[in-house]
Design a protein around this motif. Structure first.
Motif, PDB file in Angstrom:
ATOM      1  N   GLU A 142       0.659  -1.067  -0.066  1.00  0.00           N
ATOM      2  CA  GLU A 142       0.057  -0.109  -0.161  1.00  0.00           C
ATOM      3  C   GLU A 142       0.910   1.231  -0.234  1.00  0.00           C
ATOM      4  OE1 GLU A 142      -3.188   0.757  -0.249  1.00  0.00           O
ATOM      5  OE2 GLU A 142      -4.468  -0.734   0.567  1.00  0.00           O
ATOM      6  N   ALA A 143       1.761   1.550   0.844  1.00  0.00           N
ATOM      7  CA  ALA A 143       2.429   2.789   1.100  1.00  0.00           C
ATOM      8  C   ALA A 143       3.590   3.059   0.363  1.00  0.00           C
ATOM      9  CB  ALA A 143       2.843   2.844   2.770  1.00  0.00           C
ATOM     10  N   PRO A 144       4.385   2.127  -0.227  1.00  0.00           N
ATOM     11  CA  PRO A 144       5.550   2.530  -1.150  1.00  0.00           C
ATOM     12  C   PRO A 144       5.140   3.113  -2.259  1.00  0.00           C
ATOM     13  CG  PRO A 144       5.935   0.420  -0.184  1.00  0.00           C
ATOM     14  CD  PRO A 144       4.436   0.645   0.128  1.00  0.00           C
ATOM     15  N   ALA A 145       4.149   2.803  -2.756  1.00  0.00           N
ATOM     16  CA  ALA A 145       3.690   3.482  -4.168  1.00  0.00           C
ATOM     17  C   ALA A 145       3.336   4.860  -3.713  1.00  0.00           C
ATOM     18  CB  ALA A 145       2.602   2.989  -4.625  1.00  0.00           C
ATOM     19  N   ILE A 146       2.654   5.395  -2.558  1.00  0.00           N
ATOM     20  CA  ILE A 146       2.505   6.798  -2.328  1.00  0.00           C
ATOM     21  C   ILE A 146       3.669   7.672  -2.347  1.00  0.00           C
ATOM     22  CG2 ILE A 146       1.278   8.131  -0.653  1.00  0.00           C
ATOM     23  CD1 ILE A 146      -0.613   6.105   0.113  1.00  0.00           C
ATOM     24  N   VAL A 147       4.649   7.074  -1.370  1.00  0.00           N
ATOM     25  CA  VAL A 147       5.987   7.803  -1.489  1.00  0.00           C
ATOM     26  C   VAL A 147       6.513   8.113  -2.830  1.00  0.00           C
ATOM     27  CG1 VAL A 147       8.138   7.900  -0.388  1.00  0.00           C
ATOM     28  CG2 VAL A 147       6.409   6.968   0.709  1.00  0.00           C
ATOM     29  N   VAL A 148       6.650   7.138  -3.695  1.00  0.00           N
ATOM     30  CA  VAL A 148       7.112   7.339  -4.909  1.00  0.00           C
ATOM     31  C   VAL A 148       6.314   8.136  -5.775  1.00  0.00           C
ATOM     32  CG1 VAL A 148       7.731   6.090  -6.930  1.00  0.00           C
ATOM     33  CG2 VAL A 148       8.139   4.937  -4.740  1.00  0.00           C
ATOM     34  N   ALA A 149       5.098   8.082  -5.625  1.00  0.00           N
ATOM     35  CA  ALA A 149       4.182   9.277  -6.455  1.00  0.00           C
ATOM     36  C   ALA A 149       4.459  10.726  -6.163  1.00  0.00           C
ATOM     37  CB  ALA A 149       2.700   8.848  -6.178  1.00  0.00           C
ATOM     38  N   ASN A 174      -4.613   3.480   7.785  1.00  0.00           N
ATOM     39  CA  ASN A 174      -5.705   3.302   7.067  1.00  0.00           C
ATOM     40  C   ASN A 174      -6.829   2.020   7.546  1.00  0.00           C
ATOM     41  OD1 ASN A 174      -7.270   1.779   4.342  1.00  0.00           O
ATOM     42  ND2 ASN A 174      -7.256   4.022   4.024  1.00  0.00           N
ATOM     43  N   GLY A 175      -8.080   2.331   7.849  1.00  0.00           N
ATOM     44  CA  GLY A 175      -8.835   1.245   8.188  1.00  0.00           C
ATOM     45  C   GLY A 175      -8.908   0.027   7.560  1.00  0.00           C
ATOM     46  N   SER A 176      -8.719  -0.114   6.133  1.00  0.00           N
ATOM     47  CA  SER A 176      -8.753  -1.427   5.763  1.00  0.00           C
ATOM     48  C   SER A 176      -7.393  -2.229   5.964  1.00  0.00           C
ATOM     49  CB  SER A 176      -9.104  -0.886   4.136  1.00  0.00           C
ATOM     50  OG  SER A 176      -8.012  -0.385   3.636  1.00  0.00           O
ATOM     51  N   ILE A 177      -6.586  -1.553   6.042  1.00  0.00           N
ATOM     52  CA  ILE A 177      -5.165  -2.185   6.219  1.00  0.00           C
ATOM     53  C   ILE A 177      -5.200  -2.569   7.644  1.00  0.00           C
ATOM     54  CG2 ILE A 177      -2.595  -1.782   6.447  1.00  0.00           C
ATOM     55  CD1 ILE A 177      -3.755  -2.151   3.743  1.00  0.00           C
ATOM     56  N   VAL A 178      -5.503  -1.647   8.458  1.00  0.00           N
ATOM     57  CA  VAL A 178      -5.639  -2.119  10.164  1.00  0.00           C
ATOM     58  C   VAL A 178      -6.514  -3.472  10.200  1.00  0.00           C
ATOM     59  CG1 VAL A 178      -6.128  -1.498  12.445  1.00  0.00           C
ATOM     60  CG2 VAL A 178      -5.151   0.167  10.870  1.00  0.00           C
ATOM     61  N   ALA A 272      -0.127  -6.464  -8.381  1.00  0.00           N
ATOM     62  CA  ALA A 272       0.847  -5.901  -9.314  1.00  0.00           C
ATOM     63  C   ALA A 272      -0.034  -5.102 -10.466  1.00  0.00           C
ATOM     64  CB  ALA A 272       2.104  -6.637  -9.942  1.00  0.00           C
ATOM     65  N   ALA A 273      -1.137  -5.800 -10.756  1.00  0.00           N
ATOM     66  CA  ALA A 273      -1.858  -5.289 -11.781  1.00  0.00           C
ATOM     67  C   ALA A 273      -3.160  -4.553 -11.392  1.00  0.00           C
ATOM     68  CB  ALA A 273      -2.633  -6.641 -12.761  1.00  0.00           C
ATOM     69  N   SER A 274      -3.381  -4.679 -10.310  1.00  0.00           N
ATOM     70  CA  SER A 274      -4.698  -3.847  -9.816  1.00  0.00           C
ATOM     71  C   SER A 274      -4.317  -2.271  -9.559  1.00  0.00           C
ATOM     72  CB  SER A 274      -4.941  -4.574  -8.363  1.00  0.00           C
ATOM     73  OG  SER A 274      -4.077  -4.110  -7.342  1.00  0.00           O
ATOM     74  N   ALA A 275      -5.217  -1.594  -9.131  1.00  0.00           N
ATOM     75  CA  ALA A 275      -5.068  -0.207  -9.011  1.00  0.00           C
ATOM     76  C   ALA A 275      -5.836   0.116  -7.729  1.00  0.00           C
ATOM     77  CB  ALA A 275      -5.228   0.728 -10.162  1.00  0.00           C
ATOM     78  N   SER A 276      -5.509   1.166  -6.868  1.00  0.00           N
ATOM     79  CA  SER A 276      -6.070   1.420  -5.590  1.00  0.00           C
ATOM     80  C   SER A 276      -7.038   2.499  -6.145  1.00  0.00           C
ATOM     81  CB  SER A 276      -4.973   1.843  -4.426  1.00  0.00           C
ATOM     82  OG  SER A 276      -5.717   2.510  -3.556  1.00  0.00           O
ATOM     83  N   TYR A 277      -8.423   2.283  -5.249  1.00  0.00           N
ATOM     84  CA  TYR A 277      -9.190   3.333  -5.304  1.00  0.00           C
ATOM     85  C   TYR A 277      -9.953   3.820  -3.786  1.00  0.00           C
ATOM     86  CZ  TYR A 277     -12.146  -1.050  -5.262  1.00  0.00           C
ATOM     87  OH  TYR A 277     -12.666  -2.056  -5.150  1.00  0.00           O
ATOM     88  N   ILE A 278      -9.153   3.283  -2.639  1.00  0.00           N
ATOM     89  CA  ILE A 278      -9.437   3.683  -1.415  1.00  0.00           C
ATOM     90  C   ILE A 278      -8.528   4.368  -0.776  1.00  0.00           C
ATOM     91  CG2 ILE A 278     -10.011   2.662   0.837  1.00  0.00           C
ATOM     92  CD1 ILE A 278     -11.638   0.191  -0.613  1.00  0.00           C
ATOM     93  N   ALA A 279      -7.398   3.737  -0.303  1.00  0.00           N
ATOM     94  CA  ALA A 279      -6.174   4.348   0.501  1.00  0.00           C
ATOM     95  C   ALA A 279      -5.796   5.290  -0.418  1.00  0.00           C
ATOM     96  CB  ALA A 279      -5.386   3.324   0.791  1.00  0.00           C
ATOM     97  N   VAL A 280      -5.168   5.405  -1.793  1.00  0.00           N
ATOM     98  CA  VAL A 280      -4.484   6.230  -2.338  1.00  0.00           C
ATOM     99  C   VAL A 280      -5.182   7.393  -2.906  1.00  0.00           C
ATOM    100  CG1 VAL A 280      -3.003   6.544  -4.517  1.00  0.00           C
ATOM    101  CG2 VAL A 280      -2.887   4.272  -3.103  1.00  0.00           C
ATOM    102  N   PRO A 281      -6.512   7.395  -3.324  1.00  0.00           N
ATOM    103  CA  PRO A 281      -7.203   8.528  -3.259  1.00  0.00           C
ATOM    104  C   PRO A 281      -7.363   9.414  -2.033  1.00  0.00           C
ATOM    105  CG  PRO A 281      -8.393   6.742  -4.455  1.00  0.00           C
ATOM    106  CD  PRO A 281      -7.220   6.247  -3.575  1.00  0.00           C
ATOM    107  N   ALA A 282      -7.352   8.781  -0.879  1.00  0.00           N
ATOM    108  CA  ALA A 282      -7.456   9.598   0.312  1.00  0.00           C
ATOM    109  C   ALA A 282      -6.175  10.549   0.522  1.00  0.00           C
ATOM    110  CB  ALA A 282      -7.768   8.669   1.468  1.00  0.00           C
ATOM    111  N   ALA A 283      -4.882   9.446   0.182  1.00  0.00           N
ATOM    112  CA  ALA A 283      -3.890  10.100   0.364  1.00  0.00           C
ATOM    113  C   ALA A 283      -3.674  11.345  -0.508  1.00  0.00           C
ATOM    114  CB  ALA A 283      -2.661   9.186   0.491  1.00  0.00           C
ATOM    115  N   MET A 284      -3.967  10.898  -1.787  1.00  0.00           N
ATOM    116  CA  MET A 284      -3.648  12.199  -2.720  1.00  0.00           C
ATOM    117  C   MET A 284      -4.438  13.339  -2.420  1.00  0.00           C
ATOM    118  SD  MET A 284      -1.569  10.939  -4.939  1.00  0.00           S
ATOM    119  CE  MET A 284      -0.649  10.026  -3.744  1.00  0.00           C
ATOM    120  N   ARG A 285      -5.525  13.278  -1.953  1.00  0.00           N
ATOM    121  CA  ARG A 285      -6.344  14.507  -1.509  1.00  0.00           C
ATOM    122  C   ARG A 285      -5.708  15.406  -0.692  1.00  0.00           C
ATOM    123  NH1 ARG A 285     -11.156  10.914  -1.385  1.00  0.00           N
ATOM    124  NH2 ARG A 285     -11.071  10.966   1.002  1.00  0.00           N
ATOM    125  N   VAL A 286      -4.863  14.730   0.058  1.00  0.00           N
ATOM    126  CA  VAL A 286      -4.050  15.522   1.162  1.00  0.00           C
ATOM    127  C   VAL A 286      -2.656  15.935   0.654  1.00  0.00           C
ATOM    128  CG1 VAL A 286      -2.796  15.308   3.379  1.00  0.00           C
ATOM    129  CG2 VAL A 286      -5.060  14.136   3.027  1.00  0.00           C
TER     130      VAL A 286
END
Length: 326
Positions: A142-149, A174-178, A272-286
């Motif tokens: 979950e998290a490494p991709a956000i840092v790289v982005a 993030n609730g889903s990860i916890v 590896a083929a999927s794309a986040s639509y829960i955790a990353v959108p929340a992070a990108m908004r911030v």
């Protein structure tokens, strides 16, 4: 190829995929059909707890070995590498600017837990076993991709790049990860005894609950496609279909290097083929508020998610089986 097409056809006619198609059709047709938000959240909580607990119980039954550590390293490496590949591809295939391309790249480097859950259901339905620790690998990606982005956005001249403490908290707690990791640890601690105690709750109803959840996902995806009409061009849509295949290819290489089973390889390819639509959108908004949510949300949920559900998962399972000799 015939085997792949046969698997895809079988998956298309599964209750889960047809439930998603029903939701998609209802949204595009502007039906009044809806799933209350509280119900959708309850379904999500059930699925996350169920898949996490079963994964932990599986690890307890079979023990921890070197492949667990190697798989975690491979997952983290993929989550850091895929955004770089996605960013370069997005800049070539689409007219997106640096910030939007970086935001999109972060989504594709991270994972969709619902796609992962759907893949486990498809594999289980086909009698294909997989390593229980793949749940932990999913959480680690979950998290490494956000840092790289954020680094890509800063490198491209965007306003992002600095990770505030609040963003770290939002990503790591993030609730889903916890819930996923917590359920995994509970399953690992209680093992087969714990699984036997609640098997009637987390095993038998699983596919039925997944049908209702995917119905809601179809409704959400259909509404997103309606609202994003005119935002996505041909090149951007093509990116949403090509990038999963690129990610799955990288996932296969990593799976072969680690020595995963056919089922484990299929799951790593799916992640590896999927794309986040829960955790990353929340992070990108911030972190990247200037990025356009209509682009990255519609790509991940409206284009890549349906592609993976309908064609991607059976394709990855067939390729993983052939590549690993399964």
């Amino acid at each position: 190829m015939q085997a792949i097409l046969a698997t895809a056809e079988q998956n298309l006619l599964s209750p889960m995929i047809l439930s998603f198609a029903l939701g998609l059709f209802a949204a595009l047709a502007r039906s009044t059909l809806s799933v209350p938000e509280a119900v959708a959240k309850a379904l999500s909580l059930y699925l996350l707890f169920s898949i996490g607990f079963k994964g932990g119980a599986s690890v307890a039954a079979h023990g921890v070995d070197l492949r667990l550590g190697l798989a975690l390293v491979a997952g983290i490496a993929l989550s850091a590498l895929i955004p770089i590949v996605a960013y370069a591809l997005a800049r070539v295939m689409t007219p997106l600017g640096a910030v939007d391309a970086a935001a999109v790249a972060g989504h594709y480097g991270s994972i969709s837990i619902v796609t992962f859950v759907s893949a486990t259901a498809v594999l289980a339905g086909g009698g294909v076993a997989s390593e229980g620790f793949m749940v932990a690998v999913a959480a680690a990606m979950e998290a490494p991709a956000i840092v790289v982005a954020l680094w890509l956005a800063a490198r491209g001249g965007g306003g992002g790049g600095r990770i505030e403490a609040g963003l770290w908290r939002e990503v790591l707690l993030n609730g889903s990860i916890v819930l996923l990791i917590g359920a995994f640890l509970i399953g690992a601690a209680t093992g087969e005894r714990g699984l036997a105690e609640i098997e009637s709750f987390i095993v038998a109803p699983f596919k039925g609950v997944l049908c209702l959840f995917l119905l809601d996902m179809g409704l959400v995806a259909g509404r997103g496609l309606r609202q994003a009409r005119g935002v996505l061009g041909v090149g951007t849509v093509a990116f949403g279909l090509v990038m999963p295949l690129v990610g799955a290819s990288l996932g296969l290489v990593a799976a072969l290097a680690v020595g995963l089973s056919p089922g484990g390889a299929a799951l790593l390819m799916t992640l590896a083929a999927s794309a986040s639509y829960i955790a990353v959108p929340a992070a990108m908004r911030v972190a990247l508020p200037e990025a356009n949510p209509s682009i990255y949300l519609t790509l991940s949920l409206g284009i890549t998610f349906p592609f993976n559900l309908v064609l991607g998962i059976p394709l990855y399972a067939a390729i993983a089986g052939a590549a690993t000799g399964g």
